[in-house]
Design a protein around this motif. Structure first.
Motif, mmCIF file in Angstrom:
data_model
loop_
_atom_site.group_PDB
_atom_site.id
_atom_site.type_symbol
_atom_site.label_atom_id
_atom_site.label_comp_id
_atom_site.label_asym_id
_atom_site.label_seq_id
_atom_site.Cartn_x
_atom_site.Cartn_y
_atom_site.Cartn_z
ATOM 1 N N SER A 298 0.723 -1.263 0.000
ATOM 2 C CA SER A 298 0.039 0.085 0.002
ATOM 3 C C SER A 298 0.933 1.460 -0.026
ATOM 4 O O SER A 298 0.622 2.249 -0.718
ATOM 5 C CB SER A 298 -0.897 -0.007 1.238
ATOM 6 N N LYS A 301 2.257 1.599 -3.328
ATOM 7 C CA LYS A 301 1.319 2.239 -4.341
ATOM 8 C C LYS A 301 1.218 3.778 -4.048
ATOM 9 O O LYS A 301 1.104 4.515 -5.000
ATOM 10 C CB LYS A 301 -0.133 1.399 -4.240
ATOM 11 N N HIS A 302 1.006 4.198 -3.146
ATOM 12 C CA HIS A 302 0.855 5.437 -2.614
ATOM 13 C C HIS A 302 2.180 6.076 -3.097
ATOM 14 O O HIS A 302 2.032 7.345 -3.519
ATOM 15 C CB HIS A 302 0.665 5.688 -1.055
ATOM 16 N N CYS A 304 4.167 5.588 -5.530
ATOM 17 C CA CYS A 304 4.085 5.598 -7.149
ATOM 18 C C CYS A 304 3.244 6.609 -7.442
ATOM 19 O O CYS A 304 3.027 7.077 -8.498
ATOM 20 C CB CYS A 304 4.108 4.156 -7.451
ATOM 21 N N CYS A 305 1.783 6.337 -6.741
ATOM 22 C CA CYS A 305 0.765 7.247 -7.239
ATOM 23 C C CYS A 305 1.162 8.815 -6.972
ATOM 24 O O CYS A 305 0.751 9.741 -8.079
ATOM 25 C CB CYS A 305 -0.495 7.103 -6.604
ATOM 26 N N GLN A 306 1.757 9.071 -5.862
ATOM 27 C CA GLN A 306 1.955 10.451 -5.836
ATOM 28 C C GLN A 306 3.065 11.008 -6.701
ATOM 29 O O GLN A 306 3.265 11.913 -7.234
ATOM 30 C CB GLN A 306 2.639 10.521 -4.415
ATOM 31 N N PHE A 308 3.669 9.881 -10.008
ATOM 32 C CA PHE A 308 2.998 9.935 -11.113
ATOM 33 C C PHE A 308 2.128 11.226 -11.071
ATOM 34 O O PHE A 308 1.996 11.702 -12.213
ATOM 35 C CB PHE A 308 2.235 8.551 -11.262
ATOM 36 N N CYS A 309 1.420 11.466 -10.239
ATOM 37 C CA CYS A 309 0.533 12.387 -10.145
ATOM 38 C C CYS A 309 1.253 13.907 -10.289
ATOM 39 O O CYS A 309 0.792 14.663 -10.799
ATOM 40 C CB CYS A 309 -0.350 12.614 -8.972
#
Length: 369
Positions: A298, A301-302, A304-306, A308-309
């Motif tokens: 988790s 993912k958090h 990587c998401c940050q 990417f965003c």
């Protein structure tokens, strides 16, 4: 080079076979150092974020991982650089420091390992005693394990020989000679044989309980199977890590050097296997645990998401800035063009007026004449 390779930095002739074995061992140690330096802090951090860290058994596991982090920070760099240089680089003071710290953390980890086995035995086989397994009791047990390891680490400093170089002269250890047979045999019995026998009894009893439960119910519990698998792998990695060291120590302590001659290349094996625990413990205690895996997944993912965003937002912002800049440039060009047209018209109008004035003036002049 002849029969020997000269170590330029030390001016000492080194056997080419030992030179090759030392460098290869240093490379292997470096790979394990990188992997364990990444895994141990991540697993320890994920364990701290889970609710399991509040349980006594996972407090013990957390201390084991903490010890591995200390070994990677203060111990492994000294050994790796010495292996790659094919000599000990940090003088006698560094020798004593390294041997003292490795003895302290090694004995402490062994004690914590035994406590984990006993706690698992109580949880699986002695449910009436579970109420004694509290966080406070786990904290006290951890302190006792550290004091126990400190006693065994300080004792060589009070002896005549203390800590000495190993046969390879790439590391330091307590003096394994026959003169210290009392200390060595006590260390091996208390810190290796007793923990192994205690852990084997606990894990074999756990397996029997799980087997009996499986036969009675007709199917095995997933949690019980995971516990049995984890404990068996943990015992196997413990034996893999420390059995070679025990064999080399007994070989010298019992005076078997004349009967069985061990080359310096063979004495490098315990140095490498002893450090495999730093790679095995995060895998066994951490990545094999579903809760810890979920926390790591988790958070990854958090992250990587940050990332990417943020990249996407910056890309959008930069593209928007480019678009606005292009529009601004086009509007400036349009205004400049309009200004040029107005200026051209004004110049034309003034020229026409000037020509008209000259024509009228010349006509008047001719008339007067």
């Amino acid at each position: 080079m002849g029969n020997a390779t000269r170590n330029i930095s030390s001016g000492v002739n080194v056997d080419p076979d030992f030179y090759f074995a030392s460098v290869v061992s240093g490379i292997v140690m470096m790979l394990m150092f990188v992997c364990s330096s990444v895994l141990s802090p991540i697993v320890l951090w994920a364990l701290w974020k889970t609710e399991r860290f509040k349980s006594p058994i996972y407090r013990m596991i957390g201390l084991i991982l903490f010890n591995e982090v200390l070994v990677r920070i203060f111990g492994s760099p000294l050994l790796i650089t010495s292996m790659l240089s094919v000599r000990w680089l940090y003088f006698d003071v560094g020798c004593v420091f390294y041997a003292f710290l490795m003895t302290w953390l090694g004995v402490t980890t062994t004690s914590l390992f035994t406590c984990v086995a006993i706690e698992r035995y109580i949880i699986m086989c002695q449910p009436d005693l579970r109420h004694h397994l509290t966080v406070h009791a786990a904290n006290i047990t951890g302190v006792i394990c550290y004091i126990h390891g400190l006693i065994w680490a300080i004792t060589p400093l009070l002896m005549v020989n203390g800590y000495v170089y190993e046969p390879s002269r790439l590391s330091c250890t307590p003096d394994w000679s026959h003169d210290n047979i009392g200390y060595i045999m006590g260390l091996l019995f208390v810190c290796f044989i007793m923990p192994v026998l205690t852990s084997m009894y606990c894990y074999i009893t756990i397996y029997k309980v799980i087997r009996r439960h499986t036969i009675r119910t007709g199917f095995g519990s997933t949690i019980d199977n995971n516990v049995a698998f984890n404990t068996a792998i943990t015992l196997g990695t413990f034996l893999l890590s420390w059995t070679p060291y025990v064999c080399i120590a007994l070989h010298k302590t019992l005076g078997m050097e004349e009967q069985i001659n061990l080359s310096k290349e063979i004495t490098l094996i315990p140095l490498v296997t002893a450090k495999t625990a730093g790679l095995c413990h995060p895998l066994v205690f951490g990545l094999n645990n579903s809760d810890i895996r979920n926390v790591i997944r988790s958070e990854l993912k958090h992250f990587c998401c940050q990332t990417f965003c943020i990249k996407r937002l910056s890309r959008r912002t930069s593209s928007g800035r480019l678009k606005s800049t292009a529009q601004y440039d086009r509007s400036n060009e349009r205004l400049n063009h309009q200004e040029n047209e107005v200026t051209h018209k004004n110049n034309t109008y003034q020229q026409v007026n000037k020509d008209s004035y000259e024509v009228i003036h010349s006509s008047r002049t001719s008339t007067e004449v």
